[in-house]
Design a protein around this motif. Structure first.
Motif, PDB file in Angstrom:
ATOM      1  N   MET A 182      27.373   1.975  -0.936  1.00 31.60           N
ATOM      2  CA  MET A 182      27.877   0.849  -0.305  1.00 31.60           C
ATOM      3  C   MET A 182      26.367  -0.149  -0.181  1.00 31.60           C
ATOM      4  O   MET A 182      25.514   0.465   0.437  1.00 31.60           O
ATOM      5  CB  MET A 182      28.698   0.557   0.842  1.00 31.60           C
ATOM      6  N   ILE A 183      26.599  -1.476  -0.259  1.00 29.57           N
ATOM      7  CA  ILE A 183      25.422  -2.200   0.074  1.00 29.57           C
ATOM      8  C   ILE A 183      26.245  -3.324   1.048  1.00 29.57           C
ATOM      9  O   ILE A 183      26.933  -4.047   0.444  1.00 29.57           O
ATOM     10  CB  ILE A 183      24.827  -3.171  -1.228  1.00 29.57           C
ATOM     11  N   ASP A 184      25.386  -3.616   2.186  1.00 28.07           N
ATOM     12  CA  ASP A 184      25.748  -4.785   3.030  1.00 28.07           C
ATOM     13  C   ASP A 184      24.851  -5.715   2.426  1.00 28.07           C
ATOM     14  O   ASP A 184      23.623  -5.767   2.707  1.00 28.07           O
ATOM     15  CB  ASP A 184      25.488  -4.511   4.381  1.00 28.07           C
ATOM     16  N   SER A 185      25.508  -6.765   1.715  1.00 29.20           N
ATOM     17  CA  SER A 185      24.711  -7.701   1.064  1.00 29.20           C
ATOM     18  C   SER A 185      24.326  -9.279   1.843  1.00 29.20           C
ATOM     19  O   SER A 185      23.744  -9.838   1.521  1.00 29.20           O
ATOM     20  CB  SER A 185      25.610  -8.348  -0.227  1.00 29.20           C
ATOM     21  N   HIS A 186      24.752  -8.996   3.349  1.00 25.84           N
ATOM     22  CA  HIS A 186      24.592 -10.028   4.101  1.00 25.84           C
ATOM     23  C   HIS A 186      24.938  -9.559   5.557  1.00 25.84           C
ATOM     24  O   HIS A 186      25.976  -9.530   6.085  1.00 25.84           O
ATOM     25  CB  HIS A 186      25.379 -11.217   3.739  1.00 25.84           C
ATOM     26  N   CYS A 187      23.704  -9.594   6.243  1.00 31.16           N
ATOM     27  CA  CYS A 187      23.815  -9.492   7.878  1.00 31.16           C
ATOM     28  C   CYS A 187      22.628 -10.051   8.375  1.00 31.16           C
ATOM     29  O   CYS A 187      21.770 -10.357   8.002  1.00 31.16           O
ATOM     30  CB  CYS A 187      24.245  -7.891   8.162  1.00 31.16           C
ATOM     31  N   HIS A 188      22.704 -10.027   9.848  1.00 29.41           N
ATOM     32  CA  HIS A 188      21.701 -10.825  10.555  1.00 29.41           C
ATOM     33  C   HIS A 188      21.139  -9.743  11.691  1.00 29.41           C
ATOM     34  O   HIS A 188      21.556  -9.389  12.831  1.00 29.41           O
ATOM     35  CB  HIS A 188      22.203 -12.069  11.157  1.00 29.41           C
ATOM     36  N   LEU A 189      20.207  -8.821  11.030  1.00 26.79           N
ATOM     37  CA  LEU A 189      19.579  -7.521  11.978  1.00 26.79           C
ATOM     38  C   LEU A 189      18.754  -8.066  12.907  1.00 26.79           C
ATOM     39  O   LEU A 189      18.542  -7.841  14.002  1.00 26.79           O
ATOM     40  CB  LEU A 189      18.978  -6.803  11.042  1.00 26.79           C
ATOM     41  N   ASP A 190      18.511  -9.415  12.908  1.00 15.32           N
ATOM     42  CA  ASP A 190      17.430  -9.943  14.019  1.00 15.32           C
ATOM     43  C   ASP A 190      18.247 -10.665  15.166  1.00 15.32           C
ATOM     44  O   ASP A 190      17.822 -10.843  16.125  1.00 15.32           O
ATOM     45  CB  ASP A 190      16.596 -11.131  13.239  1.00 15.32           C
ATOM     46  N   HIS A 191      19.530 -10.694  14.919  1.00 19.45           N
ATOM     47  CA  HIS A 191      20.453 -11.179  16.109  1.00 19.45           C
ATOM     48  C   HIS A 191      20.545 -10.017  16.905  1.00 19.45           C
ATOM     49  O   HIS A 191      21.023  -8.731  16.335  1.00 19.45           O
ATOM     50  CB  HIS A 191      21.704 -11.516  15.505  1.00 19.45           C
ATOM     51  N   ASP A 192      20.942 -10.218  18.252  1.00 22.24           N
ATOM     52  CA  ASP A 192      21.386  -9.239  19.126  1.00 22.24           C
ATOM     53  C   ASP A 192      22.690  -9.001  18.904  1.00 22.24           C
ATOM     54  O   ASP A 192      23.531 -10.199  18.921  1.00 22.24           O
ATOM     55  CB  ASP A 192      20.782  -9.340  20.455  1.00 22.24           C
ATOM     56  N   PRO A 193      23.389  -7.696  19.446  1.00 23.75           N
ATOM     57  CA  PRO A 193      23.181  -6.593  19.647  1.00 23.75           C
ATOM     58  C   PRO A 193      22.189  -5.841  18.518  1.00 23.75           C
ATOM     59  O   PRO A 193      21.656  -4.685  18.861  1.00 23.75           O
ATOM     60  CB  PRO A 193      24.249  -5.855  20.393  1.00 23.75           C
ATOM     61  N   LEU A 194      22.354  -6.387  17.340  1.00 22.28           N
ATOM     62  CA  LEU A 194      21.733  -5.231  16.207  1.00 22.28           C
ATOM     63  C   LEU A 194      20.446  -5.127  16.420  1.00 22.28           C
ATOM     64  O   LEU A 194      19.914  -4.073  16.496  1.00 22.28           O
ATOM     65  CB  LEU A 194      21.957  -6.221  15.061  1.00 22.28           C
ATOM     66  N   PHE A 195      19.482  -6.150  16.673  1.00 22.44           N
ATOM     67  CA  PHE A 195      18.158  -6.031  16.833  1.00 22.44           C
ATOM     68  C   PHE A 195      17.540  -4.920  18.086  1.00 22.44           C
ATOM     69  O   PHE A 195      16.919  -4.239  17.902  1.00 22.44           O
ATOM     70  CB  PHE A 195      17.502  -7.294  17.220  1.00 22.44           C
ATOM     71  N   GLN A 196      18.552  -5.149  19.296  1.00 21.67           N
ATOM     72  CA  GLN A 196      18.015  -4.236  20.210  1.00 21.67           C
ATOM     73  C   GLN A 196      18.417  -2.875  19.853  1.00 21.67           C
ATOM     74  O   GLN A 196      17.874  -1.706  20.512  1.00 21.67           O
ATOM     75  CB  GLN A 196      18.800  -4.520  21.452  1.00 21.67           C
ATOM     76  N   ASN A 197      19.246  -2.396  18.907  1.00 19.65           N
ATOM     77  CA  ASN A 197      19.647  -1.222  18.511  1.00 19.65           C
ATOM     78  C   ASN A 197      19.639  -0.678  17.167  1.00 19.65           C
ATOM     79  O   ASN A 197      20.064  -0.110  16.619  1.00 19.65           O
ATOM     80  CB  ASN A 197      21.280  -0.971  18.859  1.00 19.65           C
ATOM     81  N   LEU A 198      18.337  -1.263  16.640  1.00 23.83           N
ATOM     82  CA  LEU A 198      18.167  -1.227  15.258  1.00 23.83           C
ATOM     83  C   LEU A 198      18.006   0.078  14.874  1.00 23.83           C
ATOM     84  O   LEU A 198      18.857   0.500  13.613  1.00 23.83           O
ATOM     85  CB  LEU A 198      16.675  -1.983  14.895  1.00 23.83           C
ATOM     86  N   ASN A 199      17.677   1.049  15.365  1.00 26.58           N
ATOM     87  CA  ASN A 199      17.539   2.421  14.902  1.00 26.58           C
ATOM     88  C   ASN A 199      18.734   3.086  14.754  1.00 26.58           C
ATOM     89  O   ASN A 199      18.930   3.906  13.792  1.00 26.58           O
ATOM     90  CB  ASN A 199      16.466   3.283  15.722  1.00 26.58           C
ATOM     91  N   ASP A 200      19.589   2.741  15.777  1.00 26.99           N
ATOM     92  CA  ASP A 200      20.886   3.575  15.804  1.00 26.99           C
ATOM     93  C   ASP A 200      21.796   2.909  14.678  1.00 26.99           C
ATOM     94  O   ASP A 200      22.630   3.578  13.809  1.00 26.99           O
ATOM     95  CB  ASP A 200      21.515   3.317  17.178  1.00 26.99           C
ATOM     96  N   ILE A 201      21.501   1.467  14.425  1.00 29.32           N
ATOM     97  CA  ILE A 201      22.291   0.808  13.617  1.00 29.32           C
ATOM     98  C   ILE A 201      22.225   1.289  12.142  1.00 29.32           C
ATOM     99  O   ILE A 201      22.930   1.554  11.400  1.00 29.32           O
ATOM    100  CB  ILE A 201      21.931  -0.787  13.718  1.00 29.32           C
ATOM    101  N   ILE A 202      20.717   1.587  11.925  1.00 29.74           N
ATOM    102  CA  ILE A 202      20.228   1.879  10.383  1.00 29.74           C
ATOM    103  C   ILE A 202      20.729   3.536  10.231  1.00 29.74           C
ATOM    104  O   ILE A 202      21.244   3.912   9.205  1.00 29.74           O
ATOM    105  CB  ILE A 202      18.816   1.970  10.647  1.00 29.74           C
ATOM    106  N   LEU A 203      20.815   4.304  11.137  1.00 32.69           N
ATOM    107  CA  LEU A 203      21.316   5.736  11.177  1.00 32.69           C
ATOM    108  C   LEU A 203      22.717   5.756  11.066  1.00 32.69           C
ATOM    109  O   LEU A 203      23.294   6.585   9.986  1.00 32.69           O
ATOM    110  CB  LEU A 203      20.925   6.426  12.385  1.00 32.69           C
ATOM    111  N   ARG A 204      23.511   4.630  11.706  1.00 37.85           N
ATOM    112  CA  ARG A 204      24.963   4.932  11.300  1.00 37.85           C
ATOM    113  C   ARG A 204      25.218   4.424   9.907  1.00 37.85           C
ATOM    114  O   ARG A 204      26.069   4.888   9.529  1.00 37.85           O
ATOM    115  CB  ARG A 204      25.601   3.966  12.320  1.00 37.85           C
ATOM    116  N   SER A 205      24.315   3.324   9.605  1.00 35.27           N
ATOM    117  CA  SER A 205      24.509   2.907   8.016  1.00 35.27           C
ATOM    118  C   SER A 205      24.463   3.946   7.105  1.00 35.27           C
ATOM    119  O   SER A 205      25.150   4.129   6.152  1.00 35.27           O
ATOM    120  CB  SER A 205      23.657   1.616   7.776  1.00 35.27           C
ATOM    121  N   LYS A 206      23.414   4.802   7.269  1.00 39.80           N
ATOM    122  CA  LYS A 206      22.989   5.827   6.265  1.00 39.80           C
ATOM    123  C   LYS A 206      24.074   6.864   6.322  1.00 39.80           C
ATOM    124  O   LYS A 206      24.515   7.293   5.368  1.00 39.80           O
ATOM    125  CB  LYS A 206      21.412   6.362   6.700  1.00 39.80           C
TER     126      LYS A 206
END
Ligand SMILES: [Zn+2]
Ligand SMILES: [Zn+2]
Length: 250
Positions: free
Chosen positions: A1-25
């Motif tokens: 899957m590809i998420d074609s649109h999100c805003h990783l610079d917004h919180d809470p995504l930005f604060q938790n970037l590593n976890d967010i990327i791990l869960r995505s993978k």
């Protein structure tokens, strides 16, 4: 899957970037496109795309932000040419529903983004709310413009106008909402080879996560719903939407 649109610079995504990327993978996401909305936020976008190979970014000014963020075609082309992981122009477009910036500045900014996208030969990521006629007027008559209608919630007649322009249509979590039957009908009409999926996270969490902060790994719920709407196998639609993204951007 590809998420074609999100805003990783917004919180809470930005604060938790590593976890967010791990869960995505873990969820099988192979690419994430994080979308720029202001001049200032582009610095963060550039840092975020460096954190992992699956993350790509864009440069652009959101229609809500055009009063304070004035860009020229030259600015846009320059910012984007600098970095190989910046692969799209936007998000841009028109939002005459909220009118957070005045119409005139939105129209001017949208035109600059269109010119830049043509010069760069890159997709333009279009946000359109309450402005179907005006959006179409600016998008038509541009040969070689690669159009991506993000978080598409337009009418079926708007979709009919955009299809001859070769536009791609991205479905967000809104298609999972109870009151979205008209939109679901519109997605029935859009050809499979023009469909993408997105979360628009941290906004618009899909059912059954509604009310929570959205994140890229929730893309599966939108994929599942779109497969149901298109009456095809989920894994088949995964392949199709992934190929569509890669064809449009690479
Ligand atoms: Zn948007
Ligand atoms: Zn967005």
């Amino acid at each position: 899957m590809i998420d074609s649109h999100c805003h990783l610079d917004h919180d809470p995504l930005f604060q938790n970037l590593n976890d967010i990327i791990l869960r995505s993978k873990d969820m099988g996401i192979e690419k994430i496109l994080t979308i720029c909305t202001t001049i200032e936020s582009f610095k963060n976008i550039l840092n975020i795309v460096k954190t992992d190979r699956i993350i790509y970014g864009t440069f652009g000014i959101h229609p809500h932000e055009t009063n304070k963020n004035i860009v020229t075609k030259k600015n846009i082309v320059k910012e984007i040419s600098f970095n190989k992981k910046i692969i799209g122009v936007g998000e841009t477009g028109l939002d005459f529903y909220y009118n957070n910036s005045d119409k005139d500045s939105q129209l001017k900014s949208f035109k600059k983004h269109i010119e830049a996208a043509i010069e760069l030969d890159m997709p333009i990521i279009v946000h359109s709310r309450g402005a179907e006629n005006e959006t179409f007027e600016l998008l038509k008559n541009n040969n070689n413009l690669k159009i991506l209608m993000h978080c598409f919630t337009g009418s079926s007649s708007f979709a009919d106008q955009l299809m001859p322009l070769g536009a791609y249509f991205s479905a967000s979590g809104i298609i999972t909402f109870k009151n979205s039957s008209d939109l679901q009908d519109t997605f029935k009409e859009i050809p499979l080879d023009k469909l993408l999926i997105e979360t628009d996270s941290p906004f618009l969490a899909p059912v059954p996560m509604r009310g929570k902060k959205n994140e890229p790994s929730y893309i599966k719920y939108t994929l599942r719903k779109l497969a149901e709407i298109k009456k095809i196998d989920e894994s088949e639609l995964d392949k199709i939407t992934t190929n569509n993204f890669n064809n449009l951007f690479f």
